[in-house]
Scaffold this active site. Structure first.
Site, mmCIF file in Angstrom:
data_model
loop_
_atom_site.group_PDB
_atom_site.id
_atom_site.type_symbol
_atom_site.label_atom_id
_atom_site.label_comp_id
_atom_site.label_asym_id
_atom_site.label_seq_id
_atom_site.Cartn_x
_atom_site.Cartn_y
_atom_site.Cartn_z
ATOM 1 N N GLU A 31 18.742 -11.783 0.334
ATOM 2 C CA GLU A 31 18.199 -12.450 -0.854
ATOM 3 C C GLU A 31 19.339 -13.116 -1.612
ATOM 4 O O GLU A 31 20.316 -12.458 -1.975
ATOM 5 C CB GLU A 31 17.476 -11.419 -1.733
ATOM 6 C CG GLU A 31 17.105 -11.883 -3.135
ATOM 7 C CD GLU A 31 16.269 -13.171 -3.150
ATOM 8 O OE1 GLU A 31 15.207 -13.193 -2.509
ATOM 9 O OE2 GLU A 31 16.702 -14.161 -3.791
ATOM 10 N N ALA A 61 11.345 -16.379 4.882
ATOM 11 C CA ALA A 61 10.288 -16.211 3.864
ATOM 12 C C ALA A 61 10.881 -16.567 2.504
ATOM 13 O O ALA A 61 10.946 -15.739 1.596
ATOM 14 C CB ALA A 61 9.760 -14.783 3.880
ATOM 15 N N GLY A 101 11.186 -12.093 -1.724
ATOM 16 C CA GLY A 101 10.020 -12.346 -2.578
ATOM 17 C C GLY A 101 8.869 -11.474 -2.088
ATOM 18 O O GLY A 101 9.053 -10.578 -1.259
ATOM 19 N N HIS A 131 -11.904 11.815 -14.824
ATOM 20 C CA HIS A 131 -10.857 12.745 -14.393
ATOM 21 C C HIS A 131 -11.305 13.456 -13.137
ATOM 22 O O HIS A 131 -12.455 13.877 -13.059
ATOM 23 C CB HIS A 131 -10.582 13.769 -15.489
ATOM 24 C CG HIS A 131 -9.601 14.817 -15.055
ATOM 25 N ND1 HIS A 131 -8.247 14.570 -14.999
ATOM 26 C CD2 HIS A 131 -9.792 16.091 -14.601
ATOM 27 C CE1 HIS A 131 -7.631 15.672 -14.553
ATOM 28 N NE2 HIS A 131 -8.552 16.600 -14.306
ATOM 29 N N GLY A 159 9.855 -18.841 0.399
ATOM 30 C CA GLY A 159 8.926 -19.475 -0.529
ATOM 31 C C GLY A 159 8.052 -20.482 0.182
ATOM 32 O O GLY A 159 8.178 -20.693 1.398
#
Ligand code: FAD
Ligand code: AMP
Length: 475
Positions: free
Chosen positions: A211, A276, A190, A451, A278
């Site tokens: 993951e 990690a 995440g 620009h 959540g």
């Protein structure tokens, strides 16, 4: 000191402290209670964000990115450096200094707004009373016309993985490593996992990110997620998708991480492990008996769209309530609630909350992805502009990524904007403002952009949505 206030805010993170400041600005008597203790045991306002989240992570992301650039990019600019090295202790000291200035700044802001800071634990009792227990253990019962709950969130633990504060740590621990682990594993790809993985990867850690999902960044626009995956791979951030971690054990040769993927059970041995996966709402010992405040099945304080808990005079904001767990979302809720309490207008537009991932390239978006808009039955048109076609980005040696606009094909209303590239988190502000004003892509097309700036990519993406881009061929 009085024990009676117009407003008591429980929690002094990025949701709670702005609520207190705005209440003070609105001439209400207000106290803000916070129980955070720094590593050295001192009390600090600012919550997760300032002490263990947004700010320290960005400090280390900046330091590690500068090192990476010095190593790999300065030579492209013709800058010769020899013996480039780094000092983790110095990086950590700089980070700690930034955190200290930020958290102490809150006390100065409280003073200016007339907010009474109270360091210790706050517990809502029935009848809008608050039991305050100072860090010295002394208890007082305070009363208020309004109580705002802003108790935040905490890292989600993973069954089978026990934090020991040194080898197996949460995100706060991963921001405090005293040295670079040779082998690092981060569980969860995440936002937090990718940022922390990036810090230590740039400093040389062999980093594996495990993951469980099969898709990287499923909440992002698919084109952005694909581009991000390409860059992470180039950086040798080893992201393994479809890898569900089941446990970890500290042994003599390192942390053994057990996970399952399509090939079956796997083990990875690393020096340090970061969990990690959540965050979950933090409401431990926040509510006394009979307050009437309800938690939902995931532990969030239940609120309506105006952060009212349903109990007269009791509100809740930030990570402890529904919605994205983001500092700026909590801040807007805090300010809105403080204005509503003062009888003024207060409102949060949940459709225009930007998300930012501070990796390199940076990733930011607001509104719907192309896939979400289509799934919602919208006919859409999109326009994309690559930073490789931006003179400023090329001058910065930052041509990776693109800016993409998703607009309604019939009405031209901007539905979402997605940026992956240099300063994406800054660039997205223009899109947020445009959407806040219900702008069309034509509105952006007809807005002058200086620009050469990175913001021209936004302008050109809007033009591309109508095949009117100037600086790229229209397809
Ligand atoms: P918190 O910040 O958690 O604060 C709540 C406070 O209330 C804490 O100080 C807590 O000690 C105190 N408290 C709780 N209960 C009580 C009680 N009963 N009595 C007294 N005090 C109490 N978000 C972003 O928008 N951008 C980012 O870049 C970002 N990066 C992050 C990086 C990391 C590593 C982490 C972990 C998070 C990050 N976040 C980021 C998320 C962000 O930190 C949270 O969304 C935000 O802090 C939530 O604010 P909050 O005020 O609701 O809660
Ligand atoms: P976030 O909620 O955005 O902070 O991301 C946390 C990530 O951790 C999500 O993408 C989850 O799919 C992932 N995750 C949760 N549990 C596990 C697990 N046991 N193993 C690997 N990844 C996980």
């Amino acid at each position: 000191m009085s024990d009676s206030f117009d407003v008591i805010v429980i929690g002094g993170g990025p949701a709670g402290y702005p609520a207190a400041i705005r209440a003070g600005q609105n001439k209400l008597s207000v106290a803000c209670i916070d129980q955070w203790k720094s590593r050295d045991g001192s009390a600090a306002f600012g919550g997760t964000c300032l002490n263990a989240g947004c700010i320290p992570s960005k400090a280390l992301l900046e330091s590690s990115e500068l090192y990476h650039r010095a190593q790999h990019e300065f030579s492209i600019h013709g800058i010769k450096l020899e013996g480039v090295g780094f000092d983790v202790a110095a990086m950590q000291k700089r980070k700690a200094g930034i955190v200290r200035v930020s958290t102490q700044g809150i006390l100065a802001l409280f003073k200016a707004a007339g907010v009474t800071p109270l360091t210790g634990h706050g517990k809502l009792l029935a009848g809008r009373r608050v039991e305050f227990t100072g860090h010295d253990g002394a208890k007082r019962t305070l009363t208020a016309r309004h109580v705002v709950l802003a108790s935040g969130s905490e890292p989600m633990p993973l069954r089978g993985v026990t934090f020991d504060g040194e080898w197996i740590v949460d995100s706060w621990g991963a921001l405090d490593f005293p040295d670079v682990p040779k082998r690092l594993c981060v569980i969860g790809a995440g936002v937090i996992g990718l940022e922390l993985g990036s810090v230590w990867r740039r400093l040389g850690a062999e980093t594996v990110v495990l993951e469980a999902l099969e898709t990287l960044l499923p909440m992002a626009d698919a084109a952005v997620a694909k581009e991000a995956a390409r860059h992470f791979k180039k950086q040798r951030l080893d992201i393994r998708l479809g890898a569900r971690v089941s446990g970890a054990e500290i042994r003599a040769d390192g942390v053994h991480v057990g996970y399952a993927d399509a090939r079956g059970a796997q083990t990875l041995v690393v020096d340090r492990l970061v969990v990690a996966i959540g965050r979950r709402p933090f409401t431990h010992d926040l509510l006394g008996d009979g307050t009437g405040v309800r938690l939902d099945e995931r532990g969030f304080v239940q609120v309506d769209e105006h952060c009212r808990t349903g109990v007269e005079g009791v509100w809740a904001i930030g990570d402890c309530v529904r919605g994205p767990m983001l500092a700026h979302k909590g801040k807007e809720e805090g300010v809105a609630v403080a204005d509503l309490i003062a009888g003024q207008y207060g409102h949060v537009n949940y459709k225009t909350i930007p998300s930012v991932i501070y990796t390199a390239p940076e990733i930011a978006w607001v509104g719907q992805t192309e896939e979400q808009a289509k799934a919602a039955g919208r006919a859409v048109k999109t326009g994309s502009f690559p930073f490789a076609a931006s003179g400023r980005a090329r001058a910065m040696e930052a041509g990776a990524g693109f800016c993409k606009i998703v607009a309604d094909a019939a009405t031209d209303e901007i539905l979402g904007v997605h940026v992956i590239g240099p300063m994406a988190g800054e660039l997205i502000a223009e899109a947020v403002l445009a959407m806040e004003y219900s702008a069309s892509s034509e509105d952006l097309q007809r807005t002058i952009h200086a620009h050469p700036t990175l913001s021209e990519a936004m302008h050109e993406a809007a033009l591309a949505a109508d095949k009117r881009a100037i600086d790229i061929p229209n397809r």
